[in-house]
Design a protein around this motif. Structure first.
Motif, PDB file in Angstrom:
ATOM      1  N   GLU A 100       8.849  45.413  69.320  1.00  0.00           N
ATOM      2  CA  GLU A 100       8.591  43.984  69.480  1.00  0.00           C
ATOM      3  C   GLU A 100       8.739  43.578  70.944  1.00  0.00           C
ATOM      4  OE1 GLU A 100      10.823  39.726  68.495  1.00  0.00           O
ATOM      5  OE2 GLU A 100      11.678  41.639  67.853  1.00  0.00           O
ATOM      6  N   LYS A 101       7.763  42.829  71.455  1.00  0.00           N
ATOM      7  CA  LYS A 101       7.837  42.339  72.818  1.00  0.00           C
ATOM      8  C   LYS A 101       8.776  41.140  72.867  1.00  0.00           C
ATOM      9  CE  LYS A 101       4.244  42.753  75.267  1.00  0.00           C
ATOM     10  NZ  LYS A 101       2.865  42.620  75.821  1.00  0.00           N
ATOM     11  N   ILE A 102       9.737  41.172  73.801  1.00  0.00           N
ATOM     12  CA  ILE A 102      10.752  40.125  73.895  1.00  0.00           C
ATOM     13  C   ILE A 102      10.431  39.147  75.015  1.00  0.00           C
ATOM     14  CG2 ILE A 102      13.211  39.645  74.233  1.00  0.00           C
ATOM     15  CD1 ILE A 102      13.709  42.556  73.263  1.00  0.00           C
ATOM     16  N   ALA A 103      10.113  39.688  76.190  1.00  0.00           N
ATOM     17  CA  ALA A 103       9.832  38.841  77.356  1.00  0.00           C
ATOM     18  C   ALA A 103       8.954  39.609  78.319  1.00  0.00           C
ATOM     19  CB  ALA A 103      11.145  38.428  78.047  1.00  0.00           C
ATOM     20  N   GLY A 104       8.238  38.857  79.152  1.00  0.00           N
ATOM     21  CA  GLY A 104       7.383  39.518  80.138  1.00  0.00           C
ATOM     22  C   GLY A 104       6.284  38.596  80.619  1.00  0.00           C
ATOM     23  N   LEU A 105       5.192  39.187  81.018  1.00  0.00           N
ATOM     24  CA  LEU A 105       4.050  38.429  81.525  1.00  0.00           C
ATOM     25  C   LEU A 105       3.505  37.535  80.421  1.00  0.00           C
ATOM     26  CD1 LEU A 105       1.192  39.764  83.719  1.00  0.00           C
ATOM     27  CD2 LEU A 105       0.634  38.577  81.598  1.00  0.00           C
ATOM     28  N   ARG A 106       3.262  36.265  80.775  1.00  0.00           N
ATOM     29  CA  ARG A 106       2.682  35.329  79.817  1.00  0.00           C
ATOM     30  C   ARG A 106       1.204  35.095  80.125  1.00  0.00           C
ATOM     31  NH1 ARG A 106       5.427  29.979  79.885  1.00  0.00           N
ATOM     32  NH2 ARG A 106       5.669  30.403  82.105  1.00  0.00           N
ATOM     33  N   ASN A 107       0.426  34.897  79.084  1.00  0.00           N
ATOM     34  CA  ASN A 107      -0.973  34.541  79.268  1.00  0.00           C
ATOM     35  C   ASN A 107      -1.076  33.116  79.808  1.00  0.00           C
ATOM     36  OD1 ASN A 107      -1.881  37.002  78.190  1.00  0.00           O
ATOM     37  ND2 ASN A 107      -1.719  36.209  76.090  1.00  0.00           N
ATOM     38  N   GLU A 108      -2.268  32.703  80.158  1.00  0.00           N
ATOM     39  CA  GLU A 108      -2.454  31.368  80.719  1.00  0.00           C
ATOM     40  C   GLU A 108      -2.078  30.265  79.730  1.00  0.00           C
ATOM     41  OE1 GLU A 108      -6.406  31.126  82.220  1.00  0.00           O
ATOM     42  OE2 GLU A 108      -6.004  32.444  83.930  1.00  0.00           O
ATOM     43  N   ASP A 109      -2.098  30.582  78.425  1.00  0.00           N
ATOM     44  CA  ASP A 109      -1.716  29.585  77.420  1.00  0.00           C
ATOM     45  C   ASP A 109      -0.211  29.585  77.160  1.00  0.00           C
ATOM     46  OD1 ASP A 109      -1.320  31.918  76.009  1.00  0.00           O
ATOM     47  OD2 ASP A 109      -2.768  31.483  74.420  1.00  0.00           O
ATOM     48  N   GLY A 110       0.523  30.431  77.867  1.00  0.00           N
ATOM     49  CA  GLY A 110       1.971  30.462  77.731  1.00  0.00           C
ATOM     50  C   GLY A 110       2.487  31.493  76.755  1.00  0.00           C
ATOM     51  N   ALA A 111       1.621  32.094  75.948  1.00  0.00           N
ATOM     52  CA  ALA A 111       2.047  33.110  74.992  1.00  0.00           C
ATOM     53  C   ALA A 111       2.281  34.441  75.713  1.00  0.00           C
ATOM     54  CB  ALA A 111       0.995  33.274  73.908  1.00  0.00           C
TER      55      ALA A 111
END
Length: 324
Positions: free
Chosen positions: A202-213
């Motif tokens: 599971e991804k916890i934190a990192g690069l976010r897309n332009e929509d914030g996800a």
């Protein structure tokens, strides 16, 4: 000897003391892992841009056999000053390698780049190192504070597309037990990549897309969207503590094995923009096969990295996983 079920923090491992100095306003700090009676040390440095102290001394062929403290610090290379304060505090209390005319504490350390958080002109100092060491030695057995504290104060992750799409991370810990064998890990997670749960993916934190996800740093890198405006500004620095009896060569091997936890929990990892470093401190209380110690340490470190992302709180304009 603590029972397996009772050990939930590195500070409960006999002979180990951990303390922080935190400058919340400036967005920086340092964390000291001390073994005043001396531990056997090892280190593995895999990142492309490390800022370290006394790592050569930990090589198996070198003659000093004892390590009194490891310092994880913010402040980039300036943060190495904190280690001097740790050495001074240990000396003041009578700890160190007896060289006849004095006692010289052996203090290794590594720094991470957190100058983009808070005030870049403020870095962990000699006094901060001294204070963190005193806090460690005077707070025996107190569960370790995690998240935006110590070396984790200014940690961020997912920076390959620039700071506006990065996230807040912090300092985490985890302890694994196998009978009487204990392996604990402390990690200040400041990677340019994303943090995953090493058990579930599971991804916890990192690069976010332009929509914030949550997005993918690897996909951004492969797709040519990685901008990385500031190079060499990331580092995940960690310390594994075990009660195993190890030689320096064995401690080095454990550090090498434990470094695989970075690949389990961070993607991409060990890049040219990271200064990834893993220290090992072994107190020597329990006999255990090196491969068992290494496997247990790898498991603990992977979970400590995930804990660092989960324990962080949003700050300095960066959102944390708890607020997504």
């Amino acid at each position: 000897m603590p029972s397996e079920k009772s050990v939930t923090s590195v500070t409960q491992i006999p002979g180990i003391y951990v303390g922080h100095a935190t400058n919340e306003e400036a967005g920086t700090g340092c964390t000291v892992i001390a073994c005043p009676e001396g531990a056997t040390g090892g280190v593995d440095v895999r990142g492309g841009a490390p800022a370290t102290r006394e790592t050569d001394l930990l090589r198996p062929e070198e003659t000093v056999e004892v390590l009194h403290a490891v310092v994880l610090s913010g402040g980039s290379a300036y943060g190495l000053s904190a280690s001097c304060g740790v050495a001074e505090e240990l000396e003041r209390r009578g700890y160190g390698l007896d060289v006849g005319v004095a006692r010289v504490p052996i203090v290794s350390g590594a720094c991470l780049f957190d100058l983009a958080c808070g005030d870049p002109t403020v870095r962990p100092s000699v006094e901060d190192g001294r204070a963190a060491c005193a806090s460690a030695l005077d707070g025996a057995g107190v569960p370790l504070a995690r998240g935006n504290v110590g070396a984790g104060t200014g940690c961020t992750v997912g920076k390959l597309a620039g700071p506006e799409r990065a996230m807040k991370s912090g300092l985490g810990e985890f302890v694994e037990c196998a009978g009487e064998l204990l392996c604990g890990a402390i990690s200040a997670v400041n990677a340019c990549g994303d943090v995953h749960d090493p058990d579930t993916g599971e991804k916890i934190a990192g690069l976010r897309n332009e929509d914030g996800a949550l997005g993918s740093s690897v996909e951004a890198l492969l797709g040519g969207y990685a901008t990385m405006p500031l190079s060499r500004t990331n580092t995940t620095i960690s310390c594994v503590v075990t009660n195993a009896r190890l030689t320096k060569a064995q401690a080095t091997k454990v550090a090498q094995m434990a470094a695989d936890a970075y690949a389990h929990a961070i993607s991409p990892t060990h890049t040219t923009n990271d200064g990834d470093t893993v220290f090992v401190m072994a107190t020597g209380a329990v006999e255990a096969p090196v491969d068992v110690v290494g496997a247990l340490a790898t498991k603990a470190l992977g979970r400590a990295i995930a804990d660092g992302a989960r324990q962080a709180e949003s700050a300095y304009g960066y959102v944390a996983a708890c607020d997504l």
